[in-house]
Design a protein around this motif. Structure first.
Motif, mmCIF file in Angstrom:
data_model
loop_
_atom_site.group_PDB
_atom_site.id
_atom_site.type_symbol
_atom_site.label_atom_id
_atom_site.label_comp_id
_atom_site.label_asym_id
_atom_site.label_seq_id
_atom_site.Cartn_x
_atom_site.Cartn_y
_atom_site.Cartn_z
ATOM 1 N N ASP A 38 39.398 44.724 51.404
ATOM 2 C CA ASP A 38 39.436 46.122 51.846
ATOM 3 C C ASP A 38 40.628 46.860 51.255
ATOM 4 O O ASP A 38 41.772 46.391 51.344
ATOM 5 C CB ASP A 38 39.476 46.167 53.375
ATOM 6 C CG ASP A 38 38.235 45.553 53.986
ATOM 7 O OD1 ASP A 38 37.175 46.183 53.925
ATOM 8 O OD2 ASP A 38 38.331 44.411 54.499
ATOM 9 N N ASN A 39 40.335 47.993 50.648
ATOM 10 C CA ASN A 39 41.359 48.863 50.056
ATOM 11 C C ASN A 39 42.068 48.240 48.858
ATOM 12 O O ASN A 39 43.065 48.779 48.380
ATOM 13 C CB ASN A 39 42.402 49.292 51.103
ATOM 14 C CG ASN A 39 41.771 50.034 52.265
ATOM 15 O OD1 ASN A 39 40.973 50.950 52.055
ATOM 16 N ND2 ASN A 39 42.090 49.621 53.476
ATOM 17 N N THR A 40 41.582 47.125 48.385
ATOM 18 C CA THR A 40 42.121 46.533 47.159
ATOM 19 C C THR A 40 40.972 46.304 46.178
ATOM 20 O O THR A 40 40.839 47.011 45.188
ATOM 21 C CB THR A 40 42.861 45.210 47.456
ATOM 22 O OG1 THR A 40 43.875 45.438 48.431
ATOM 23 C CG2 THR A 40 43.510 44.666 46.191
ATOM 24 N N GLY A 59 36.256 51.735 39.249
ATOM 25 C CA GLY A 59 37.082 50.585 38.904
ATOM 26 C C GLY A 59 36.408 49.285 39.267
ATOM 27 O O GLY A 59 36.485 48.294 38.528
ATOM 28 N N LEU A 60 35.713 49.268 40.412
ATOM 29 C CA LEU A 60 35.019 48.049 40.838
ATOM 30 C C LEU A 60 33.902 47.700 39.865
ATOM 31 O O LEU A 60 33.714 46.526 39.514
ATOM 32 C CB LEU A 60 34.468 48.221 42.246
ATOM 33 C CG LEU A 60 33.717 47.010 42.818
ATOM 34 C CD1 LEU A 60 34.631 45.778 42.869
ATOM 35 C CD2 LEU A 60 33.162 47.317 44.203
ATOM 36 N N ALA A 61 33.160 48.688 39.406
ATOM 37 C CA ALA A 61 32.073 48.411 38.446
ATOM 38 C C ALA A 61 32.621 47.779 37.175
ATOM 39 O O ALA A 61 32.034 46.830 36.625
ATOM 40 C CB ALA A 61 31.326 49.703 38.126
ATOM 41 N N ALA A 62 33.761 48.287 36.702
ATOM 42 C CA ALA A 62 34.365 47.710 35.488
ATOM 43 C C ALA A 62 34.843 46.282 35.746
ATOM 44 O O ALA A 62 34.669 45.388 34.904
ATOM 45 C CB ALA A 62 35.524 48.589 35.032
ATOM 46 N N LEU A 63 35.422 46.053 36.908
ATOM 47 C CA LEU A 63 35.911 44.706 37.225
ATOM 48 C C LEU A 63 34.753 43.731 37.381
ATOM 49 O O LEU A 63 34.818 42.583 36.912
ATOM 50 C CB LEU A 63 36.755 44.753 38.499
ATOM 51 C CG LEU A 63 37.360 43.418 38.959
ATOM 52 C CD1 LEU A 63 38.243 42.809 37.869
ATOM 53 C CD2 LEU A 63 38.160 43.599 40.250
ATOM 54 N N VAL A 121 48.381 47.534 44.546
ATOM 55 C CA VAL A 121 47.608 48.711 44.128
ATOM 56 C C VAL A 121 48.279 49.973 44.663
ATOM 57 O O VAL A 121 49.031 49.946 45.641
ATOM 58 C CB VAL A 121 46.150 48.599 44.611
ATOM 59 C CG1 VAL A 121 45.441 47.447 43.899
ATOM 60 C CG2 VAL A 121 46.073 48.409 46.125
ATOM 61 N N SER A 122 47.984 51.099 44.029
ATOM 62 C CA SER A 122 48.728 52.329 44.336
ATOM 63 C C SER A 122 48.479 52.848 45.742
ATOM 64 O O SER A 122 49.315 53.559 46.307
ATOM 65 C CB SER A 122 48.377 53.423 43.321
ATOM 66 O OG SER A 122 47.028 53.831 43.460
ATOM 67 N N ASN A 123 47.351 52.501 46.341
ATOM 68 C CA ASN A 123 47.034 52.965 47.692
ATOM 69 C C ASN A 123 47.563 52.007 48.758
ATOM 70 O O ASN A 123 47.012 51.909 49.851
ATOM 71 C CB ASN A 123 45.522 53.129 47.848
ATOM 72 C CG ASN A 123 44.743 51.875 47.513
ATOM 73 O OD1 ASN A 123 44.812 51.398 46.371
ATOM 74 N ND2 ASN A 123 44.024 51.315 48.464
ATOM 75 N N HIS A 124 48.651 51.306 48.471
ATOM 76 C CA HIS A 124 49.190 50.292 49.393
ATOM 77 C C HIS A 124 49.837 50.951 50.609
ATOM 78 O O HIS A 124 50.223 52.125 50.588
ATOM 79 C CB HIS A 124 50.213 49.418 48.658
ATOM 80 C CG HIS A 124 51.424 50.177 48.201
ATOM 81 N ND1 HIS A 124 52.520 50.402 48.997
ATOM 82 C CD2 HIS A 124 51.694 50.766 47.001
ATOM 83 C CE1 HIS A 124 53.417 51.090 48.322
ATOM 84 N NE2 HIS A 124 52.943 51.336 47.111
ATOM 85 N N ALA A 129 47.245 52.956 39.603
ATOM 86 C CA ALA A 129 45.860 53.249 39.975
ATOM 87 C C ALA A 129 45.514 52.534 41.282
ATOM 88 O O ALA A 129 46.101 51.502 41.611
ATOM 89 C CB ALA A 129 44.909 52.823 38.861
ATOM 90 N N PRO A 130 44.535 53.042 42.012
ATOM 91 C CA PRO A 130 44.166 52.425 43.286
ATOM 92 C C PRO A 130 43.140 51.308 43.109
ATOM 93 O O PRO A 130 42.450 51.222 42.102
ATOM 94 C CB PRO A 130 43.556 53.588 44.064
ATOM 95 C CG PRO A 130 42.907 54.422 42.987
ATOM 96 C CD PRO A 130 43.818 54.308 41.787
ATOM 97 N N CYS A 131 43.070 50.464 44.121
ATOM 98 C CA CYS A 131 41.994 49.476 44.307
ATOM 99 C C CYS A 131 41.685 48.711 43.015
ATOM 100 O O CYS A 131 42.603 48.263 42.342
ATOM 101 C CB CYS A 131 40.758 50.179 44.870
ATOM 102 S SG CYS A 131 41.090 51.045 46.426
ATOM 103 N N ALA A 132 40.379 48.569 42.679
ATOM 104 C CA ALA A 132 39.986 47.730 41.547
ATOM 105 C C ALA A 132 40.555 48.231 40.228
ATOM 106 O O ALA A 132 40.874 47.432 39.342
ATOM 107 C CB ALA A 132 38.466 47.638 41.469
#
Length: 720
Positions: free
Chosen positions: A478-480, A487-491, A671-674, A692-695
């Motif tokens: 969650d949130n990472t 970003g998640l799609a790329a990861l 991640v930046s949204n920490h 950048a945030p998350c993924a």
């Protein structure tokens, strides 16, 4: 084609490829011989690529230095591997239990160095079964098991003989052994038994017995070693081993060979011989019951058996008719069978229970008729070979009747000797055993390979096996991992084409079912490792196999009920819903205005003399875990178990419950949204704060550390 690799586990006793010290103690008997002979026979088979037998390395001046050699060849494509486990000295099997988790880790380290994993794991006895279950679950390799003897049966025999339950539990650790046997039976893909009776009546006592997974394969015997007189010599020193006890050594020789154990029923054998004047007149009795220098130096149970035998010999005044030799060499055993056959004697196995009876086959191959207990394996052997008489082991008169029937009837003796030789060739050679064994194992391996192919297709991802992993990405969910769709799609694209040397794990506060559900919803490939419930659970994908060693590791000093009571009335703490609690986690909502500080809560723990790990996150949640449990400790456990340096782990997180895995020697990405809890890590070596945030932040961190994955063409095609 040689395509089968077999890993065998036989942990207790003294194992070596030659001159086995059979009967030296209660742990060095038929099992050690069976495992060594099976490995040698499998190594000769055209289908088998390699057989490795793993046992415990023993570096003890009280035993031969042979047992300290790390590797010993057993023959063509077969070898004995000894791994250190626990103290260096020799231990009896009941003392091994606390060291078996260490052996799991040592075996995993060994397997990482091999060209490929075994196709099947075959465990022998409950202690090896305990290790085999963990290895099978961790590696996804099918488990085959042979019990050799069973705890429920042995415990009941001892209780029937008047032993106290508490005393036998202290001596034999039955609770742990039986629990391990139940776990093995629940998990094993195949259980090999020696007889139908063993399968139905003995394994039938277990709740997890599954008859459909059981196969009866009788052991073999080495007909080049065991042969009748005339086909093999009798060295001059062998008759002297027993004849020095006899006043009339040329009489027919009744021979018993076994360990000095109560279940071998030697006292009733002495009573049968001593109370039959006709038998005493016609024959001599030799009991080869292990080896000793001084009875007083043996284990108490063995010393008691031998002391009682000497007293019984004296009671019946059998001096001059009974031999109880102290020492013999392994190669003397085949010659003793031949000596008894040459003198028209009988081999006797009057054990109270006998799962199989390998000595009966050895006797048959030596041209020696047998008298045997009507329990267990002897019934099958005599049905196949017709080489003797079955008797009631509880009735000395019946034992005497069977012995007298053979030594006093020359025609019956000749008939049983001849049929025994033929029966062994038809039913009990190692070649016949191996053919049946491989047919059963092939079915198991074939099912497993089909399942792996289906699972791989269903997952649409590269199947990564932990022994091949050289580095691993570990991310909070969650949130990472989740929270940035692009970003998640790329990861995810990168995850689908990674090579097998690169693993993927999640470390989350969620429980397993919740973690799997949210990953599926986000279309994230199932990780190779799932660290869930804030590090109190570890499972391996795709079958979500639990790491039992981790569970046992974190049990240390964990008193859940006492901790729940301690925090029950703390102001500002409210238990979260039931689905957020588990056997190794207590989770609370925190009202920061009303709740004590973390230091005050720790003081409360100390005052109650309780130990726990307190994890505070998002300014709103408190998790109470075992002292050894956390995401960070779980990663360090994985590093140890799979022999990986901590720098091989790139970890990503966003909150306070990620803190432990972000510090130390791991490569960390925040991640930046920490949350603000992690600001204290700025400037710490090997902690990268992504822009950048998350993924997307994870990918940024991977680029920062040079943690890029370069899949090969084959894996690209498979993932396409």
């Amino acid at each position: 084609m040689r395509d089968l690799r077999i890993l065998m586990l036989s942990l207790h006793g003294l194992m070596r490829g030659r001159d086995l010290e059979l009967g030296r103690d209660a742990d060095t008997g038929g099992q050690t011989l069976y495992v060594v002979e099976l490995a040698k026979a499998l190594g000769r088979h055209a289908r088998v690529e390699q057989v490795d037998v793993i046992t415990r390395l023993v570096d003890d001046p009280a035993v031969s230095p042979d047992y300290a050699a790390a590797v010993e060849p057993l023959g063509e494509r077969a070898r004995l591997l000894r791994l250190p486990c626990g103290p260096r000295r020799y231990l009896r099997k009941e003392s091994l239990w606390n060291h078996l988790d260490q052996l799991v880790d040592r075996i995993l380290g060994h397997l990482r160095q091999q060209p490929r994993l075994p196709d099947v794991i075959h465990s022998h006895y409950a202690d090896a079964g305990y290790v085999g279950v963990q290895l099978s679950q961790l590696l996804g390799i099918p488990l085959v098991h042979t019990g050799h003897s069973l705890g429920r049966c042995k415990r009941q025999r001892l209780l029937d003989h008047g032993r106290k339950a508490a005393a036998i539990e202290r001596q034999f650790n039955f609770a742990r052994r039986i629990a391990a046997e139940e776990e093995v039976l629940a998990h094993a893909a195949l259980v090999v038994t020696s007889t139908a009776q063993e399968s139905s009546e003995q394994y039938g006592l277990y709740e997890n017995h599954q008859p459909a997974r059981t196969v009866v394969i009788a052991p073999g015997t080495d007909t080049s070693r065991f042969a009748p007189p005339g086909r093999a010599p009798i060295p001059p020193h062998v008759p002297a081993l027993v004849d020095r006890f006899f006043t009339q050594p040329k009489k027919p020789l009744i021979l018993a060979i076994c360990r000095p154990e109560v279940r071998k029923n030697l006292r009733r054998l002495i009573a049968a011989f001593g109370t039959s004047p006709a038998l005493r007149e016609r024959a001599n009795l030799a009991i080869v019951a292990g080896m000793r220098d001084d009875i007083r130096g043996l284990e108490a149970a063995q010393a008691d058996v031998l002391t009682d035998l000497l007293l019984d010999i004296d009671q019946h005044d059998l001096w001059g008719s009974v031999a109880l030799p102290k020492q013999h060499q392994p190669d003397d055993i085949p010659a003793l069978y031949r000596l008894a056959a040459q003198r028209r004697g009988v081999f006797v196995n009057a054990a109270l229970t006998e799962p199989f009876g390998l000595t009966l086959i050895e006797a048959a191959a030596s041209g020696l008729p047998v008298v045997a207990t009507h329990d267990g394996g002897p019934r099958d052997i005599l049905a196949h070979c017709d080489n003797g008489v079955l008797v009631d082991p509880l009735d000395p008169a019946d034992i005497a009747r069977g012995l007298l029937a053979l030594v006093s009837d020359g025609q019956a003796w000749q008939r049983h000797a001849r049929r025994g030789l033929a029966g062994v060739v038809r039913h009990y050679t190692w070649d016949a055993h191996v053919d049946k064994y491989l047919a059963a194992v092939d079915r198991v391996v074939h099912r497993t390979r089909k399942h792996v192919r289906r699972e791989r297709a269903a997952q649409r991802r590269v199947a990564v096996s932990m022994p091949y992993v050289e580095r691993m990405l570990v991310s909070d969910i969650d949130n990472t991992l989740i929270g940035d769709r692009g970003g998640l799609a790329a990861l995810v694209r990168a995850l689908r084409v990674r090579p097998r040397s690169c693993g993927f794990a999640v470390a989350t506060g969620r429980h397993l079912a919740s973690a799997v559900q949210v990953l599926q919803q986000a279309r994230v490939p199932l990780p190779d490792v799932l660290i869930t419930a804030v590090g109190s659970e570890i499972h391996y994908g795709p079958e979500l196999r639990p790491d039992s060693g981790w569970r046992r590791h974190i049990q240390h000093l964990w008193r859940r009920d006492a901790l729940a009571a301690l925090f029950d009335d703390v102001p500002g703490l409210t238990l979260q819903s039931a689905d957020q609690q588990s056997a190794f986690k207590l989770s609370f909502h925190v009202d920061r205005e009303a709740a004590p500080s973390l230091s005050e809560l720790k003081a409360r723990l100390r005052g109650a003399k309780l130990r726990a790990n307190l994890i505070f996150s998002h300014d709103a949640y408190l998790d109470v875990l075992p002292l050894r449990a956390s995401k960070g400790q779980a990663i360090r456990y994985l590093a140890y178990k799979w022999n990986l340096p901590l720098r091989a782990f790139l970890v990503a997180g966003d909150s306070g419950n990620d803190l432990e895995m972000l510090v130390g020697d791991t490569l960390a990405v925040v991640v930046s949204n920490h949350s603000a809890e992690l600001d204290a890590l700025r400037g710490v070596e090997q902690v990268y704060f992504a822009g950048a945030p998350c993924a997307s932040g994870i990918l940024e961190g991977m680029a920062h550390y040079g943690f890029a994955w370069q899949p090969d063409d084959a894996l690209r095609q498979e993932a396409a």
